[in-house]
Design a protein around this motif. Sequence first.
Motif, mmCIF file in Angstrom:
data_model
loop_
_atom_site.group_PDB
_atom_site.id
_atom_site.type_symbol
_atom_site.label_atom_id
_atom_site.label_comp_id
_atom_site.label_asym_id
_atom_site.label_seq_id
_atom_site.Cartn_x
_atom_site.Cartn_y
_atom_site.Cartn_z
ATOM 1 N N ASP A 110 0.738 -1.265 -0.029
ATOM 2 C CA ASP A 110 0.083 0.047 0.081
ATOM 3 C C ASP A 110 0.900 1.104 0.007
ATOM 4 N N ASN A 111 2.041 1.259 -0.172
ATOM 5 C CA ASN A 111 2.845 2.201 -0.124
ATOM 6 C C ASN A 111 4.308 1.852 -1.006
ATOM 7 N N ALA A 112 4.871 3.150 -1.574
ATOM 8 C CA ALA A 112 5.972 2.904 -2.590
ATOM 9 C C ALA A 112 7.290 2.071 -1.929
ATOM 10 N N PRO A 113 7.599 2.470 -0.698
ATOM 11 C CA PRO A 113 8.968 1.795 -0.098
ATOM 12 C C PRO A 113 8.785 0.209 -0.249
ATOM 13 N N ALA A 140 -1.996 -4.085 -5.099
ATOM 14 C CA ALA A 140 -1.213 -2.927 -4.616
ATOM 15 C C ALA A 140 -2.171 -1.774 -4.680
ATOM 16 N N ARG A 141 -1.900 -0.867 -3.644
ATOM 17 C CA ARG A 141 -2.953 0.533 -3.564
ATOM 18 C C ARG A 141 -2.428 1.504 -4.574
ATOM 19 N N ASP A 142 -3.066 2.273 -5.090
ATOM 20 C CA ASP A 142 -2.710 3.426 -5.855
ATOM 21 C C ASP A 142 -2.341 4.798 -4.874
ATOM 22 N N PHE A 143 -0.905 4.645 -4.467
ATOM 23 C CA PHE A 143 -0.466 5.936 -3.868
ATOM 24 C C PHE A 143 0.954 6.353 -3.977
ATOM 25 N N GLY A 190 -7.784 -0.132 -4.826
ATOM 26 C CA GLY A 190 -7.761 1.105 -3.878
ATOM 27 C C GLY A 190 -6.928 1.921 -4.019
ATOM 28 N N HIS A 191 -7.033 3.124 -3.324
ATOM 29 C CA HIS A 191 -6.360 4.451 -3.673
ATOM 30 C C HIS A 191 -6.076 4.966 -2.175
ATOM 31 N N HIS A 192 -5.353 6.143 -2.164
ATOM 32 C CA HIS A 192 -5.191 6.858 -0.941
ATOM 33 C C HIS A 192 -6.216 7.698 -0.800
ATOM 34 N N ALA A 193 -6.843 8.034 0.610
ATOM 35 C CA ALA A 193 -8.045 8.964 0.620
ATOM 36 C C ALA A 193 -7.683 10.329 1.102
ATOM 37 N N GLY A 194 -6.403 10.515 1.053
ATOM 38 C CA GLY A 194 -5.728 12.001 1.689
ATOM 39 C C GLY A 194 -5.871 12.032 3.133
ATOM 40 N N GLN A 195 -5.977 13.323 3.680
ATOM 41 C CA GLN A 195 -5.571 13.484 5.152
ATOM 42 C C GLN A 195 -6.788 13.361 5.896
ATOM 43 N N ASN A 196 -7.846 13.619 5.351
ATOM 44 C CA ASN A 196 -9.356 13.400 6.140
ATOM 45 C C ASN A 196 -9.372 11.932 6.632
ATOM 46 N N ARG A 197 -9.434 11.893 7.949
ATOM 47 C CA ARG A 197 -9.468 10.867 8.765
ATOM 48 C C ARG A 197 -10.866 9.808 8.558
ATOM 49 N N PHE A 198 -11.974 10.478 8.088
ATOM 50 C CA PHE A 198 -13.191 9.925 8.139
ATOM 51 C C PHE A 198 -12.914 9.215 6.630
ATOM 52 N N ARG A 199 -12.478 9.667 5.637
ATOM 53 C CA ARG A 199 -12.299 9.329 4.260
ATOM 54 C C ARG A 199 -11.259 7.874 4.237
ATOM 55 N N GLN A 250 -9.361 -17.373 -4.756
ATOM 56 C CA GLN A 250 -8.078 -17.881 -4.916
ATOM 57 C C GLN A 250 -7.702 -19.027 -3.916
ATOM 58 N N ASP A 251 -6.537 -19.564 -4.126
ATOM 59 C CA ASP A 251 -6.110 -20.595 -3.146
ATOM 60 C C ASP A 251 -4.950 -20.318 -2.501
ATOM 61 N N PHE A 252 -4.990 -19.112 -1.611
ATOM 62 C CA PHE A 252 -3.782 -18.909 -1.052
ATOM 63 C C PHE A 252 -3.243 -19.434 0.153
ATOM 64 N N ARG A 253 -2.286 -19.662 0.462
ATOM 65 C CA ARG A 253 -1.634 -20.388 1.892
ATOM 66 C C ARG A 253 -1.311 -19.308 2.748
ATOM 67 N N VAL A 254 -0.838 -18.009 2.350
ATOM 68 C CA VAL A 254 -0.191 -16.946 3.298
ATOM 69 C C VAL A 254 -0.587 -15.689 2.695
ATOM 70 N N VAL A 255 -0.593 -14.741 3.482
ATOM 71 C CA VAL A 255 -0.727 -13.169 2.980
ATOM 72 C C VAL A 255 0.537 -12.690 3.797
ATOM 73 N N VAL A 256 1.215 -12.057 2.785
ATOM 74 C CA VAL A 256 2.498 -11.398 3.244
ATOM 75 C C VAL A 256 2.523 -9.681 3.035
ATOM 76 N N SER A 257 2.865 -8.873 4.075
ATOM 77 C CA SER A 257 2.888 -7.495 3.781
ATOM 78 C C SER A 257 4.041 -6.793 4.607
ATOM 79 N N CYS A 258 4.328 -5.614 4.342
ATOM 80 C CA CYS A 258 4.966 -4.611 5.046
ATOM 81 C C CYS A 258 4.078 -3.555 5.590
ATOM 82 N N GLY A 259 3.347 -3.971 6.540
ATOM 83 C CA GLY A 259 2.430 -2.934 7.225
ATOM 84 C C GLY A 259 1.371 -2.706 6.520
ATOM 85 N N ALA A 260 0.728 -3.264 5.572
ATOM 86 C CA ALA A 260 -0.281 -2.770 4.788
ATOM 87 C C ALA A 260 -1.551 -3.082 5.408
#
Length: 357
Positions: A21-24, A47-50, A68-77, A96-106
């Motif tokens: 969900d983020n470029a790095p 991947a999220r568009d951000f 998905g996409h980034h919703a800006g700075q508004n907390r509700f959004r 899908q037939d996934f075994r595991v989900v991997v993220s870097c804090g997404a």
Amino acid sequence: MGSTVQIRPEHQDSEVWIDIDNAPQVLVLDPILKELGRRGFIPQITARDFGQTFALLLLHGLAFRPVGHHAGQNRFRKVAELASRSFRLWRMGRKQDFRVVVSCGARGSVLPALMLGLPLVTVIDYEHIFAYPFIKWAKRILTPNVIPDEDLLRLGYDLSKVRKFPGLKEELYVFDFQPDHASLEAAGIDFKRTVIALRPPATMAHYHLEKSEEIFWAVLQHLLRQPEMQIVVLPRVQAQGDWVLDKVGPHENLLIPDSVQHGPNLLWHVDAMFGGGGTMNREAACLDVPTYSFFNGPLGAVDRYLRDHNRLTILDSLDQVAAIKVRKCTPRPMPRRDRGSAVLNFIVEQVLEVALS
């Protein structure tokens, strides 16, 4: 991104689901998913568009499904978009037939993994993020070994879920590049000057502080007054580039590249790195580039480690800015590519252990 997005067939069988969900995160997860592929496990990326996330995925030749996409700075959004993205990820994942989900804090991957009964493995190297969803529901949390157990316990982490890898997450990828001087010159970088990379603070993040922003502007103005320097501003999103130009106007020694650059290659060529915290600071420090951070939130254990080993200077006052002096560096020796192999093997083994258990 239009037709340039590389979309995997919706019903292609995959075993490992990687959510970004983020470029790095692209740079961190790229060697992990490629090593999983070499071991016979088929990864699928959502991947999220951000910011530069899609551009980096394309730069690295990684096929992905945009969700998905980034919703800006508004907390509700932000909350609404997180719920919407989580639902769309769940709807995709149930086919899908996934075994595991991997993220870097997404965070968007947490609820789909929970609802689908899939174990979640996540990499976290800044212990002060809002990590409750991962602390509560992740099967395994992978952190650098420089983060003390007592810090994790104080922040509510369950140590039975934590596994510590031997090094920093940036060591997964930062050494694996061929120096490319020509592409940087084509982007407008003038190596006759002292070249400074400058990364603005994460102004859209929940942990952003006004003090970090204040020191950023002071650093930029200080460097712009030195005509022998070229300041290469690396915005997190396009709007940040416009923000900088609106604030200081065009300068002959100010450059905001038009295209996405390969981060480690760029950093290896510059004479100093100034950043508002995060991945690029640690990348530069790993490459032995003089690195300065003006992030003024809670200092993480990784930054404390780099500071204590004289690889990172923390700027927390305007008085420090006025004293900054940067010299042109002599050419650096190329780093050994195998320096990240221990980190990579550890993380991949952890992912496979969870996937196959």
